[in-house]
Design a protein around this motif. Structure first.
Motif, PDB file in Angstrom:
ATOM      1  N   GLN A   1      -7.040   1.175   1.174  1.00 40.48           N
ATOM      2  CA  GLN A   1      -5.577   0.948   1.592  1.00 40.48           C
ATOM      3  C   GLN A   1      -4.831   2.352   1.950  1.00 40.48           C
ATOM      4  O   GLN A   1      -3.730   2.297   2.645  1.00 40.48           O
ATOM      5  CB  GLN A   1      -4.980   0.146   0.585  1.00 40.48           C
TER       6      GLN A   1
ATOM      7  N   ALA B   1       0.934  -1.218   0.013  1.00 37.80           N
ATOM      8  CA  ALA B   1       0.087  -0.057  -0.004  1.00 37.80           C
ATOM      9  C   ALA B   1       0.903   1.242  -0.023  1.00 37.80           C
ATOM     10  O   ALA B   1       0.592   2.319  -0.640  1.00 37.80           O
ATOM     11  CB  ALA B   1      -1.017   0.061   1.226  1.00 37.80           C
TER      12      ALA B   1
ATOM     13  N   PHE C   1      -7.038  -3.712   6.615  1.00 37.77           N
ATOM     14  CA  PHE C   1      -7.374  -3.626   5.087  1.00 37.77           C
ATOM     15  C   PHE C   1      -8.402  -4.203   4.273  1.00 37.77           C
ATOM     16  O   PHE C   1      -8.608  -4.009   3.092  1.00 37.77           O
ATOM     17  CB  PHE C   1      -6.051  -4.346   4.485  1.00 37.77           C
TER      18      PHE C   1
ATOM     19  N   TRP D   1      -3.048   1.867   5.846  1.00 39.81           N
ATOM     20  CA  TRP D   1      -1.605   1.702   6.433  1.00 39.81           C
ATOM     21  C   TRP D   1      -1.144   2.626   7.343  1.00 39.81           C
ATOM     22  O   TRP D   1      -0.355   2.166   8.225  1.00 39.81           O
ATOM     23  CB  TRP D   1      -0.601   1.704   4.875  1.00 39.81           C
TER      24      TRP D   1
ATOM     25  N   TYR E   1      -3.856  -6.221  10.706  1.00 43.62           N
ATOM     26  CA  TYR E   1      -3.609  -5.799   9.506  1.00 43.62           C
ATOM     27  C   TYR E   1      -4.873  -6.405   8.457  1.00 43.62           C
ATOM     28  O   TYR E   1      -5.413  -5.574   7.517  1.00 43.62           O
ATOM     29  CB  TYR E   1      -2.340  -6.346   8.670  1.00 43.62           C
TER      30      TYR E   1
END
Length: 419
Positions: free
Chosen positions: A181, A53, A176, A185, A172
């Motif tokens: 994205q 990302a 996501f 991040w 994560y």
């Protein structure tokens, strides 16, 4: 004397006798080091998992993406050496607090980076704390351990890496899956604020091993880089640094590029990538634990040699499987995670046993982090060559590790109270 023997026999017969043998203060030290290293892992892994990302968001090349990891590892080497020297001068616990605070602050700041250059700076500074925590925590716990249990005890601290890694995978996958994205991040880095709570607990509850602390304070030479290069320690320092270089070069090459490799080269989604890590990470945790028991059973050197060979073979096999053979890759994930993690289990005990008390953290910090700095070149090379087949370069690292063992002694059974 008879009471101590009886207690030792009773502890040996119990599954977690090693933990009971630490005593009240030692158990607190273990929990502080375990938590510190687990959250160290959590904060470190934010980059590899967010790398695809980040690459897209800033429009950077694979080489530049690899540079992010390399800078982290190189600066972490500086932090590790500095923390080792500091721990031999001001104590293990005080230094542990500083390292955890450092990696927490700059992990969070990474999430606010407006451009690639700023992210590179923040990630590098995060490495200062990331690099120092392991050597300090390992020395702290090793000094509470008896020789009989040291390998497995410090290996359990090492296993915290898999716990933090697993927690990051969960976060994560959720982030996501529900966020774009371009923001996911950043949030991943912001969640890295969690270790701040651990600093407060360590400050209140953990202290250095009394006997080791007394020897450190009374030593004439302590916390000196020059000290670990004295004639009687020079050979040890050179070959221990080479051992750490090989192992970490292999490891960081593989796991820096694994998430992106699975998504870009194998065409897997975020959720499917998480499935691979669902096998890889339990394998890593079990590897850390089993590796610790093996270092106590077989000895330090034989265990390093065993897992150097197995890890190299599995890396080559993993990346050379044909496209579409995802089922086989899934099966290999568990033993791959097991072997590449089990080899790390011996470092905490082995490096502690190679150096005297007044230079222990310095020796551990320098050799382990020298290996991290030089090994950091491996992910960058893979970045410029392209992920996939080039990851096999990691296998070369394990060959270097095996060769380094020729210059090091076996230390199983050594008591640190005499050092």
């Amino acid at each position: 004397m008879n009471v101590n023997v009886a207690d030792g026999t009773a502890n040996a017969a119990r599954p977690f006798g090693w933990y009971r043998s630490l005593g009240h203060k030692g158990r607190r030290a273990f929990l502080g080091a375990f938590g510190g290293y687990g959250l160290d892992s959590f904060d470190y892994q934010t980059l590899p998992f967010g790398l695809a990302a980040i690459t897209a968001y800033f429009g950077i090349t694979s080489g530049e993406a690899g540079l992010l990891s390399t800078v982290t590892l190189v600066v972490s080497a500086i932090g590790g050496v500095g923390a080792g020297v500091l721990a031999d001068r001001i104590g293990r616990v005080r230094t542990l607090q500083l390292t955890i605070a450092m990696y927490t602050i700059f992990t969070v700041l990474c999430g606010f980076a407006p451009n690639f250059e700023t992210l590179l700076i923040f990630r590098g500074l995060q490495g200062l704390g990331f690099g120092g925590e392991w050597a300090v925590g390992a020395a702290l716990v090793a000094e509470y351990c008896s020789a009989k249990y040291r390998g497995r005890t410090v290996a359990f601290v090492q296993s915290a890496w898999a716990v933090g890694w697993g927690l990051l995978v969960i976060v994560y996958t959720v982030l996501f899956s529900v966020l774009d994205q371009d923001i996911a991040w950043r949030v991943l880095f912001w969640v890295g604020v969690i270790p701040a709570l651990l600093v407060l607990w360590v400050r209140r509850s953990v202290e250095d091993a009394p006997e080791a602390s007394a020897r450190r304070v009374s030593a004439k030479v302590k916390g000196s880089l020059a000290g670990i290069f004295r004639p009687e320690l020079l050979r040890t320092t050179v070959f221990a640094a080479l051992l750490a270089t090989g192992v970490q070069g292999g490891y960081y090459t593989l796991f820096t590029w694994m998430p992106k490799y699975l998504q870009s080269s194998r065409g897997l989604s975020v959720v499917n990538t998480g499935g691979y890590f669902a096998l890889l990470i339990p394998g890593a945790f079990i590897g850390y634990v089993c590796g610790g028991y093996l270092t106590d059973l077989l000895g330090r050197k034989k265990t390093f040699l065993l897992f150097s060979v197995v890890s190299a073979l599995l890396i080559v096999l993993f990346v050379q499987l044909p496209y579409g053979a995802n089922g086989l890759m899934l099966l290999i994930s568990f033993p791959l995670g097991f072997s590449t993690s089990a080899i790390f289990s011996g470092f905490g005990a082995y490096l502690a046993e190679l150096y005297p008390t007044a230079l222990r953290a310095t020796g551990q910090g320098f050799t382990y982090n020298f290996g991290r700095a030089v090994g950091a070149a491996f992910p960058a090379v893979v970045g410029f060559l392209g992920a996939g087949g080039a990851i096999v370069l990691g296998a070369v690292g394990y060959a270097i590790a095996a060769a380094a063992l020729l210059g090091l002694p076996e230390t199983r059974g050594k008591e640190l109270v005499e050092a």
